[in-house]
Scaffold this motif. Sequence first.
Motif, PDB file in Angstrom:
ATOM      1  N   UNK A 194       0.819  -1.223   0.000  1.00  0.00           N
ATOM      2  CA  UNK A 194       0.000   0.000   0.000  1.00  0.00           C
ATOM      3  C   UNK A 194       0.850   1.270   0.000  1.00  0.00           C
ATOM      4  N   UNK A 195       0.261   2.345  -0.465  1.00  0.00           N
ATOM      5  CA  UNK A 195       0.916   3.646  -0.390  1.00  0.00           C
ATOM      6  C   UNK A 195       0.792   4.189   1.030  1.00  0.00           C
ATOM      7  N   UNK A 196       1.844   4.847   1.484  1.00  0.00           N
ATOM      8  CA  UNK A 196       1.862   5.327   2.870  1.00  0.00           C
ATOM      9  C   UNK A 196       1.363   6.758   3.008  1.00  0.00           C
ATOM     10  N   UNK A 197       1.211   7.456   1.887  1.00  0.00           N
ATOM     11  CA  UNK A 197       0.760   8.842   1.944  1.00  0.00           C
ATOM     12  C   UNK A 197       1.865   9.847   2.208  1.00  0.00           C
ATOM     13  N   UNK A 198       3.110   9.383   2.349  1.00  0.00           N
ATOM     14  CA  UNK A 198       4.242  10.287   2.556  1.00  0.00           C
ATOM     15  C   UNK A 198       4.508  11.060   1.276  1.00  0.00           C
ATOM     16  N   UNK A 199       4.791  12.358   1.415  1.00  0.00           N
ATOM     17  CA  UNK A 199       5.029  13.204   0.252  1.00  0.00           C
ATOM     18  C   UNK A 199       6.248  12.719  -0.534  1.00  0.00           C
ATOM     19  N   UNK A 200       6.073  12.598  -1.860  1.00  0.00           N
ATOM     20  CA  UNK A 200       7.157  12.151  -2.732  1.00  0.00           C
ATOM     21  C   UNK A 200       8.091  13.316  -3.050  1.00  0.00           C
ATOM     22  N   UNK A 201       9.347  12.996  -3.292  1.00  0.00           N
ATOM     23  CA  UNK A 201      10.355  14.006  -3.621  1.00  0.00           C
ATOM     24  C   UNK A 201      10.866  13.733  -5.026  1.00  0.00           C
ATOM     25  N   UNK A 202      10.442  14.528  -6.013  1.00  0.00           N
ATOM     26  CA  UNK A 202      10.804  14.245  -7.409  1.00  0.00           C
ATOM     27  C   UNK A 202      12.316  14.244  -7.627  1.00  0.00           C
ATOM     28  N   UNK A 203      12.749  13.382  -8.551  1.00  0.00           N
ATOM     29  CA  UNK A 203      14.154  13.362  -8.953  1.00  0.00           C
ATOM     30  C   UNK A 203      14.475  14.647  -9.724  1.00  0.00           C
ATOM     31  N   UNK A 204      15.643  15.234  -9.520  1.00  0.00           N
ATOM     32  CA  UNK A 204      16.009  16.423 -10.301  1.00  0.00           C
ATOM     33  C   UNK A 204      16.251  16.062 -11.761  1.00  0.00           C
ATOM     34  N   UNK A 205      16.106  17.043 -12.634  1.00  0.00           N
ATOM     35  CA  UNK A 205      16.318  16.779 -14.055  1.00  0.00           C
ATOM     36  C   UNK A 205      17.755  16.353 -14.332  1.00  0.00           C
ATOM     37  N   UNK A 206      18.681  16.958 -13.627  1.00  0.00           N
ATOM     38  CA  UNK A 206      20.090  16.586 -13.773  1.00  0.00           C
ATOM     39  C   UNK A 206      20.480  15.722 -12.575  1.00  0.00           C
ATOM     40  N   UNK A 207      20.633  14.412 -12.777  1.00  0.00           N
ATOM     41  CA  UNK A 207      20.942  13.519 -11.650  1.00  0.00           C
ATOM     42  C   UNK A 207      22.226  13.884 -10.916  1.00  0.00           C
ATOM     43  N   UNK A 208      23.162  14.579 -11.603  1.00  0.00           N
ATOM     44  CA  UNK A 208      24.423  14.931 -10.949  1.00  0.00           C
ATOM     45  C   UNK A 208      24.211  15.912  -9.799  1.00  0.00           C
ATOM     46  N   UNK A 209      23.047  16.587  -9.806  1.00  0.00           N
ATOM     47  CA  UNK A 209      22.737  17.490  -8.702  1.00  0.00           C
ATOM     48  C   UNK A 209      22.576  16.735  -7.378  1.00  0.00           C
ATOM     49  N   UNK A 210      22.375  15.420  -7.484  1.00  0.00           N
ATOM     50  CA  UNK A 210      22.190  14.618  -6.277  1.00  0.00           C
ATOM     51  C   UNK A 210      23.498  14.358  -5.533  1.00  0.00           C
ATOM     52  N   UNK A 211      24.631  14.501  -6.224  1.00  0.00           N
ATOM     53  CA  UNK A 211      25.911  14.185  -5.594  1.00  0.00           C
ATOM     54  C   UNK A 211      26.190  15.047  -4.365  1.00  0.00           C
ATOM     55  N   UNK A 212      26.088  16.383  -4.458  1.00  0.00           N
ATOM     56  CA  UNK A 212      26.320  17.188  -3.244  1.00  0.00           C
ATOM     57  C   UNK A 212      25.331  16.860  -2.124  1.00  0.00           C
ATOM     58  N   UNK A 213      24.063  16.602  -2.510  1.00  0.00           N
ATOM     59  CA  UNK A 213      23.048  16.272  -1.505  1.00  0.00           C
ATOM     60  C   UNK A 213      23.394  14.961  -0.811  1.00  0.00           C
ATOM     61  N   UNK A 214      23.854  13.967  -1.583  1.00  0.00           N
ATOM     62  CA  UNK A 214      24.199  12.679  -0.993  1.00  0.00           C
ATOM     63  C   UNK A 214      25.367  12.816  -0.020  1.00  0.00           C
ATOM     64  N   UNK A 215      26.404  13.522  -0.430  1.00  0.00           N
ATOM     65  CA  UNK A 215      27.566  13.662   0.455  1.00  0.00           C
ATOM     66  C   UNK A 215      27.225  14.475   1.689  1.00  0.00           C
ATOM     67  N   UNK A 216      26.285  15.416   1.528  1.00  0.00           N
ATOM     68  CA  UNK A 216      25.824  16.169   2.694  1.00  0.00           C
ATOM     69  C   UNK A 216      25.086  15.241   3.671  1.00  0.00           C
ATOM     70  N   UNK A 217      24.215  14.366   3.122  1.00  0.00           N
ATOM     71  CA  UNK A 217      23.489  13.406   3.969  1.00  0.00           C
ATOM     72  C   UNK A 217      24.465  12.444   4.645  1.00  0.00           C
ATOM     73  N   UNK A 218      25.450  12.000   3.898  1.00  0.00           N
ATOM     74  CA  UNK A 218      26.449  11.086   4.442  1.00  0.00           C
ATOM     75  C   UNK A 218      27.205  11.743   5.595  1.00  0.00           C
ATOM     76  N   UNK A 219      27.573  13.002   5.389  1.00  0.00           N
ATOM     77  CA  UNK A 219      28.309  13.741   6.416  1.00  0.00           C
ATOM     78  C   UNK A 219      27.449  13.958   7.660  1.00  0.00           C
ATOM     79  N   UNK A 220      26.171  14.283   7.464  1.00  0.00           N
ATOM     80  CA  UNK A 220      25.285  14.539   8.595  1.00  0.00           C
ATOM     81  C   UNK A 220      25.094  13.286   9.447  1.00  0.00           C
TER      82      UNK A 220
END
Length: 426
Positions: A194-220
């Motif tokens: 089933x769907x949980x109703x949690x808000x979805x977070x769309x993928x950015x058009x340029x996947x490379x934009x995820x790299x800084x976000x990932x390393x930030x999450x890793x660091x946190x």
Amino acid sequence: MKRGFYTIMSAQFFSSLADNALFVAAVELLRTSGAAEWQRAALVPMFALFYVVLAPFVGAFADSMPKGKVMFISNAIKVVGCLMMLFGHHPLLAYAVVGLGAAAYSPAKYGILTELLPPSQLVRANGWIEGLTIGSIILGVLLGGQLVGPQLSGILLSFDMPVFDLGIDLAAEAAILSLVPVYALAAWFNLKIPRTGVELRPMPRNPLELLPDFWSCNSRLWQDKLGQISLSTTTLFWGVSGNLRYIVLAWSAAALGYSTTQASALVGVVAIGTAAGAVLASVRMRLDVATKVIPLGIAMGLLVILMNVIDRLWLAIPFLIVLGGLGGFLVVPMNALLQHRGANLMGSGRSIAVQNFNEQACILALGAFYSLSTKFGLSAFGAITVFGIVVAGTMWAIGLWHKRNCRTHSEEVNRLLDIARRDDCH
């Protein structure tokens, strides 16, 4: 537990069952085709490869659509890997594709738990998920061993399809083909999540934009005073456990003279202990006391070294059950604590992707070390000694690290533990 949790459990069981049976079939396929032993050992790091390479992207992918749909797509990728192995591609390459499906599957599988359940149920849910996963490992390894054994393989190879000749002549190939319907069954359960109703977070058009976000999450997560302890523990545990699966096969052959079919049963014995430890931890442990299991990691490392002196089956079975039990009791509360901190710091999919990156990087590094060492002459007994020392020494260092945090950052640690005790802070 909510009803959707049991659907998740069913999907996870059949997907993991097929993964583990496929591992044994791939080992046998390489063995019967005359591949060097280091290639068989390399199956473990090849499976982990895409967990590491795609870690910045799979978490965001899992958060961009309903988790059940992500798990369905991931199982479809695993089927592609199965078919590649069956129809002529090198088993290491094909198994890496199966690992790609698993890398995409994991953030959705664990991430949906934090969406569906409150923190007070996370340890219990992780206990059941890990216990069921270990159960699927037991049955999967046993199933794989039997599928490549002389009795079942003879039955499978005797079937002839009308019109089509699939060119399947080896027991391992017949085993691999028989696992495709198991993945299909897992995919069917994925569609029922089933769907949980949690808000979805769309993928950015340029996947490379995820790299800084990932390393930030890793660091946190590494900077979090509880996240860093649970992450380092689970990273070490899965890094060693992922490779121990093959090392037990090699040890069984060296110490007991076992075939692949016989050795696969001993891998299942370890998993029985792990399942028991996981279920016990789900009953006895809470998030706010999860770090008390650290000494069990030291004991687990010392026990691994003792494998070198065991050469009798009646000693091996209870020993491997105890070894697995310590691991199961260690990883369940630490895994739950890590999921809890990750979900509070970032999206659930992203936090699981960070966790997978660290854990699978450890599997990849240790697996590459073992594979290369085997190529240059390291025995299974030498590998067991090295792995045991690494586990005991590192867990001792993690224990000192946590004690230092409690001493020098007591206010912060107490604040985080208070959050772990309260469902309303989730």
